[in-house]
Design an enzyme around this catalytic site. Structure first.
Site, PDB file in Angstrom:
ATOM      1  N   ASP A   1     -15.649   0.959   6.487  1.00 31.54           N
ATOM      2  CA  ASP A   1     -14.587   2.083   6.053  1.00 31.54           C
ATOM      3  C   ASP A   1     -15.610   2.662   4.615  1.00 31.54           C
ATOM      4  O   ASP A   1     -15.115   4.539   5.496  1.00 31.54           O
ATOM      5  CB  ASP A   1     -13.674   1.481   5.339  1.00 31.54           C
ATOM      6  CG  ASP A   1     -13.199   1.724   4.749  1.00 31.54           C
ATOM      7  OD1 ASP A   1     -11.763   3.636   5.626  1.00 31.54           O
ATOM      8  OD2 ASP A   1     -12.019   2.449   3.457  1.00 31.54           O
TER       9      ASP A   1
ATOM     10  N   ARG B   1     -15.694  11.779   7.433  1.00 34.58           N
ATOM     11  CA  ARG B   1     -14.407  11.826   7.269  1.00 34.58           C
ATOM     12  C   ARG B   1     -13.978  13.159   6.336  1.00 34.58           C
ATOM     13  O   ARG B   1     -13.388  14.544   7.074  1.00 34.58           O
ATOM     14  CB  ARG B   1     -13.474  10.803   7.594  1.00 34.58           C
ATOM     15  CG  ARG B   1     -12.841   9.897   8.814  1.00 34.58           C
ATOM     16  CD  ARG B   1     -11.951   9.182   8.401  1.00 34.58           C
ATOM     17  NE  ARG B   1     -10.293   9.432   7.793  1.00 34.58           N
ATOM     18  CZ  ARG B   1     -10.193   8.433   7.228  1.00 34.58           C
ATOM     19  NH1 ARG B   1      -9.967   7.228   6.638  1.00 34.58           N
ATOM     20  NH2 ARG B   1      -8.561   8.945   7.174  1.00 34.58           N
TER      21      ARG B   1
ATOM     22  N   LYS C   1      -8.513  -2.775   5.692  1.00 27.42           N
ATOM     23  CA  LYS C   1      -9.040  -3.543   4.240  1.00 27.42           C
ATOM     24  C   LYS C   1      -7.714  -4.833   4.539  1.00 27.42           C
ATOM     25  O   LYS C   1      -7.998  -5.583   3.200  1.00 27.42           O
ATOM     26  CB  LYS C   1      -9.303  -2.237   3.246  1.00 27.42           C
ATOM     27  CG  LYS C   1     -10.444  -0.810   3.569  1.00 27.42           C
ATOM     28  CD  LYS C   1     -10.169  -0.353   2.853  1.00 27.42           C
ATOM     29  CE  LYS C   1      -9.352   1.015   3.157  1.00 27.42           C
ATOM     30  NZ  LYS C   1      -9.697   2.284   1.918  1.00 27.42           N
TER      31      LYS C   1
ATOM     32  N   SER D   1      -9.119   2.771   8.473  1.00 25.60           N
ATOM     33  CA  SER D   1      -8.720   2.864   6.827  1.00 25.60           C
ATOM     34  C   SER D   1      -8.126   2.174   5.994  1.00 25.60           C
ATOM     35  O   SER D   1      -8.637   0.642   5.646  1.00 25.60           O
ATOM     36  CB  SER D   1      -9.185   4.283   6.525  1.00 25.60           C
ATOM     37  OG  SER D   1      -9.168   4.208   5.218  1.00 25.60           O
TER      38      SER D   1
ATOM     39  N   HIS E   1       0.978  -1.534   0.152  1.00 29.22           N
ATOM     40  CA  HIS E   1       0.071  -0.057  -0.153  1.00 29.22           C
ATOM     41  C   HIS E   1       0.727   1.539  -0.223  1.00 29.22           C
ATOM     42  O   HIS E   1       1.964   1.059   0.789  1.00 29.22           O
ATOM     43  CB  HIS E   1      -1.084   0.356   1.458  1.00 29.22           C
ATOM     44  CG  HIS E   1      -1.952   1.633   1.129  1.00 29.22           C
ATOM     45  ND1 HIS E   1      -3.079   1.388   0.268  1.00 29.22           N
ATOM     46  CD2 HIS E   1      -1.406   2.334   1.632  1.00 29.22           C
ATOM     47  CE1 HIS E   1      -3.603   2.297   0.822  1.00 29.22           C
ATOM     48  NE2 HIS E   1      -2.674   3.072   1.364  1.00 29.22           N
TER      49      HIS E   1
HETATM   50  N1  URA Z   1      -6.359   5.335   1.573  1.00 24.30           N
HETATM   51  C1  URA Z   1      -7.656   5.073   2.542  1.00 24.30           C
HETATM   52  O1  URA Z   1      -7.576   3.697   2.327  1.00 24.30           O
HETATM   53  N2  URA Z   1      -7.806   5.733   4.171  1.00 24.30           N
HETATM   54  C2  URA Z   1      -7.424   6.758   4.251  1.00 24.30           C
HETATM   55  O2  URA Z   1      -7.840   7.393   5.495  1.00 24.30           O
HETATM   56  C3  URA Z   1      -6.364   6.739   3.515  1.00 24.30           C
HETATM   57  C4  URA Z   1      -5.816   7.200   2.711  1.00 24.30           C
END
Ligand code: URA
Length: 430
Positions: A163, A170, A189, A185, A84
């Site tokens: 999320d 948010r 995932k 977040s 990521h």
């Molecule tokens: N990417 C995400 O999936 N969530 C975040 O809060 C920031 C970047």
């Protein structure tokens, strides 16, 4: 179970949530009817008062459990990996890394995102390839990873529904930039993907979310601790993001640069990132004894053509016609006979003689975002802008031109800038 009202008061007054409190919070987020005003107030209280590591770990776990958690065949269990990135300009690392890892024997169900703020999204880039379908079901993901070794897809509907709600709230409550909320977040995932190992590319610099190394390190450390707490071997590379990665920015141009890289002709900075991140993952899943051996394997997979073959197979498995995939992966491809070329192009020229001392990635990204296309850099005309929606106004042109810093060539400048990867945080136990 405490009410949301009690929980908001607790956080507002600087209290620490128990696991049960967080369970109640996530239940309030995912059940109907939902009180968005209370969730918004809770997000602001978290933004202001923060969360300790144990609270962040509970939040991440409960978010992950709010939806489906993927499972993989037993024989893959130790080999399922993903990466990521916190977002860069010209960041096409996933397009090269996923097939390179698959060529080295990993299973890579890469779930990627869309562009956020000034940064580009991997899914948007791949969708510039005619026929490429980013939306795949759980069964299709399993089949593609089983046959090819990697896929790059969008989030499925059933993964981490909490999320989706929290992220949207948010966004409208100015609470996106909270370290525990970002951690929850992202890592929830990745947890729902049931990974064996995860590497995070946490960027710092002018064109990154965090401008300085210390802020990026705080986020990296919390994500590494939280990922490892969930049972995923998690490492983070802290990498510089001042300019651009590679020489192309914009969806189809980045696909072209990724293909050129997979043909062994990529820029050094992109390869440095791919090799560092890939090397860490191969080490964490135990396919190599150390990171440098891992980086060597990744380099061989890219430069020897095995990764390109995986990319071709992945495109076909995700809906691209065989002839298109073959043409894109051929040695001398006329890319714009397959990919769409923008209607307008304009080159800007360097104002003085000298060497390129700096290119401001943020300025480029801001202008390209407005023009919705891309830029590629070349020789004396230093940038070529491909765009769809005129006009490229004098204001935008001067903002772009301000991105370039040329300095007198006194022979002392090195050809390559500082190393991109400043530091790697590894899990305590491998
Ligand atoms: N990417 C995400 O999936 N969530 C975040 O809060 C920031 C970047």
């Amino acid at each position: 179970m405490s009410s949301m009202q009690d929980l908001i008061r607790k956080k507002r007054d600087g209290g620490q949530f128990s696991h049960e409190d967080i369970k109640a919070l996530i239940q309030a987020v995912t059940s109907e009817p939902r009180q968005d005003c209370q969730i918004g107030a809770m997000l602001m209280a978290i933004w202001m008062k923060g969360m300790v590591v144990t609270e962040t770990q509970s939040l991440t776990k409960e978010m992950m459990l709010s939806g489906e958690v993927l499972s993989w065949p037993e024989e893959w269990r130790k080999l399922v990996v993903d990466k990521h990135s916190t977002g860069g300009v010209g960041d096409k690392v996933s397009l090269v890394l996923a097939p390179a890892l698959a060529a080295c024997g990993c299973k890579v169900p890469m779930i990627s995102g869309r562009g956020l703020a000034h940064t580009g999204g991997t899914l948007d880039k791949l969708e510039s390839i005619p026929g490429y379908k980013v939306q795949q079901s759980r069964e299709q993901i399993l089949n593609i990873v089983g046959s090819v070794g990697c896929c790059i897809v969008g989030q499925t509907e059933t993964l981490v529904p909490a999320d989706r709600v929290l992220y949207a709230l948010r966004d409208v409550t100015s609470t996106v930039d909270s370290v525990p909320l970002i951690t929850g977040s992202i890592i929830s995932k990745k947890g729902a993907e049931s990974l064996s190992a995860l590497v995070l590319d946490v960027k710092f610099g002018r064109a990154a979310l965090y401008k300085d190394l210390d802020g990026a390190k705080e986020l990296a450390k919390l994500m590494v601790d939280t990922g490892n707490g969930l049972g995923i071997k998690t490492a983070a590379a802290l990498s510089r993001m001042d300019g651009t990665i590679g020489r192309c920015v914009g969806n189809s141009l980045e696909v072209i640069e990724s293909l050129e890289t997979l043909k062994g002709k990529g820029p050094d900075d992109l390869m440095e990132l791919v090799m560092s991140l890939g090397g860490v993952l191969l080490m964490m899943v135990g396919l190599v004894p150390d990171q440098s051996e891992g980086s060597k394997r990744i380099s061989e997979a890219v430069n020897g053509g095995a990764a390109l073959k995986k990319f071709q197979e992945m495109m076909e498995a995700q809906g691209v016609a065989k002839e298109t995939a073959r043409a894109l992966c051929s040695a001398h491809c006329d890319y714009f006979s397959v990919l769409r070329k923008s209607e307008f192009q304009q080159e800007l020229t360097a104002p003085t003689d000298g060497v390129v001392a700096d290119i401001d990635g943020m300025a480029l990204a801001e202008v390209l975002h407005k023009l919705l296309r891309g830029a590629s850099f070349a020789g004396s005309p230093w940038v070529r802008i491909h765009y769809e929606t005129p006009p490229l106004t004098p204001d935008l042109t001067s903002r772009l031109q301000s991105a370039l810093k040329v300095q007198k060539d006194d022979g002392t400048q090195t050809q390559h800038g500082p190393k991109l990867v400043a530091e790697v945080l590894l899990p305590d136990q491998l």
